[in-house]
Motif scaffolding. Structure first.
Motif, PDB file in Angstrom:
ATOM      1  N   LEU A  91       0.681  -1.179   0.143  1.00 41.20           N
ATOM      2  CA  LEU A  91       0.058   0.120  -0.263  1.00 41.20           C
ATOM      3  C   LEU A  91       0.855   1.380   0.019  1.00 41.20           C
ATOM      4  O   LEU A  91       0.804   2.075  -0.788  1.00 41.20           O
ATOM      5  N   MET A  92       1.849   1.392   0.861  1.00 39.85           N
ATOM      6  CA  MET A  92       2.881   2.341   1.001  1.00 39.85           C
ATOM      7  C   MET A  92       3.652   2.579  -0.462  1.00 39.85           C
ATOM      8  O   MET A  92       3.557   3.546  -0.979  1.00 39.85           O
ATOM      9  N   PHE A 127       0.944   4.078  -2.632  1.00 42.65           N
ATOM     10  CA  PHE A 127       0.794   5.661  -2.633  1.00 42.65           C
ATOM     11  C   PHE A 127       2.088   6.336  -3.124  1.00 42.65           C
ATOM     12  O   PHE A 127       1.660   7.671  -3.433  1.00 42.65           O
ATOM     13  N   THR A 128       2.981   5.955  -3.047  1.00 44.65           N
ATOM     14  CA  THR A 128       4.351   6.598  -3.267  1.00 44.65           C
ATOM     15  C   THR A 128       4.125   6.776  -4.682  1.00 44.65           C
ATOM     16  O   THR A 128       4.446   7.789  -5.440  1.00 44.65           O
ATOM     17  N   THR A 155      -2.763   3.728  -4.646  1.00 46.47           N
ATOM     18  CA  THR A 155      -2.663   2.771  -3.460  1.00 46.47           C
ATOM     19  C   THR A 155      -3.342   1.467  -3.272  1.00 46.47           C
ATOM     20  O   THR A 155      -2.373   0.379  -2.777  1.00 46.47           O
ATOM     21  N   ARG A 171      -8.054  -0.413  -7.941  1.00 47.19           N
ATOM     22  CA  ARG A 171      -7.668   1.092  -8.591  1.00 47.19           C
ATOM     23  C   ARG A 171      -8.879   1.323  -9.462  1.00 47.19           C
ATOM     24  O   ARG A 171      -9.409   2.630  -9.136  1.00 47.19           O
TER      25      ARG A 171
END
Length: 177
Positions: A49-50, A53-54, A82, A108
C-alpha cells in the motif's frame, strides 16, 4: 525491503512513460503497475500500500496530472494507486501474483470509477468512443474500464512471462523468513 520498494517505485515510474495509448481525460495503457504489484505480493499488504501511494504521488507530480481540482488529484492519484498494494494480501501464495494483480487492479478501478461518478459527472452528457453518455455511472464504467481492463491484462501477461523464472523471488523464498 525499503531499497527494493524504492527501486520498484522508480521502475514503475519509468515504465509509466511507455504509453501504448493515452486517453483525452487521463488514463493510459502502460506496464507501470506491475512493479508495484510484484513488490506487494513479495512483501505484503502494508509495504504494498505504501509503494502504491508513493507511486501515485510521483504520478501526480511528474506525469502531468489530469485533474479537476484537489478532489480529483486526491482520488485519481494518491488514493487510486494505493490499492495496487492490495496484491500484498496474497503474499507467499503459489498463484498470488495473478490473484493479487486482479485484486489490486480492481481496487484501482473502483477508485477511478468513484472519481468518475462524483467528480467528472460535470462532463455529462459526453461522447466517448462514438457513444454519447448521459449517465455519469455508465460513462465512468466505460471510460475507466477502457484503460484499466487492458492494463490489468498487461500486468497479468508480464506476471505470466516472469512467473517461472522469478518464482522464488515472487514468493519471497529468497528472503529466508
Amino acid at each position: 525491503m525499503l531499497c527494493e520498494g524504492a527501486m520498484m517505485v522508480a521502475l514503475a515510474q519509468v515504465l509509466s512513460y511507455i504509453k501504448l495509448m493515452e486517453l483525452p481525460n487521463g488514463g493510459s495503457l502502460t506496464p507501470a503497475m506491475f512493479p508495484i504489484i510484484l513488490f506487494a505480493v513479495r512483501w505484503g499488504l502494508t509495504p504494498g500500500l505504501m509503494a502504491g501511494f508513493t507511486f501515485g504521488l510521483l504520478q501526480l507530480i511528474f506525469d502531468g496530472a489530469y485533474a479537476w481540482g484537489w478532489q480529483s488529484m486526491l482520488l485519481d492519484y494518491l488514493v487510486a494507486f494505493t490499492p495496487l498494494g492490495l496484491a500484498g494480501l496474497f503474499k507467499g501464495k503459489k498463484w498470488g501474483i495473478f490473484v493479487g494483480t486482479v485484486v489490486g487492479c480492481l481496487g484501482r478501478f473502483v477508485i477511478h470509477y468513484i472519481s468518475g461518478v462524483t467528480i467528472y459527472k460535470i462532463l455529462a452528457p459526453t461522447e466517448f468512443m462514438k457513444w454519447t453518455f448521459t449517465s455519469p455511472s455508465a460513462y465512468s464504467l466505460v471510460y475507466n474500464g477502457s484503460y484499466m481492463l487492458p492494463n490489468t491484462i498487461i500486468a497479468l501477461v508480464i506476471a505470466a512471462v516472469l512467473y517461472k523464472p522469478l518464482k522464488k523471488y515472487i514468493l519471497g523464498q529468497d528472503l529466508g523468513n
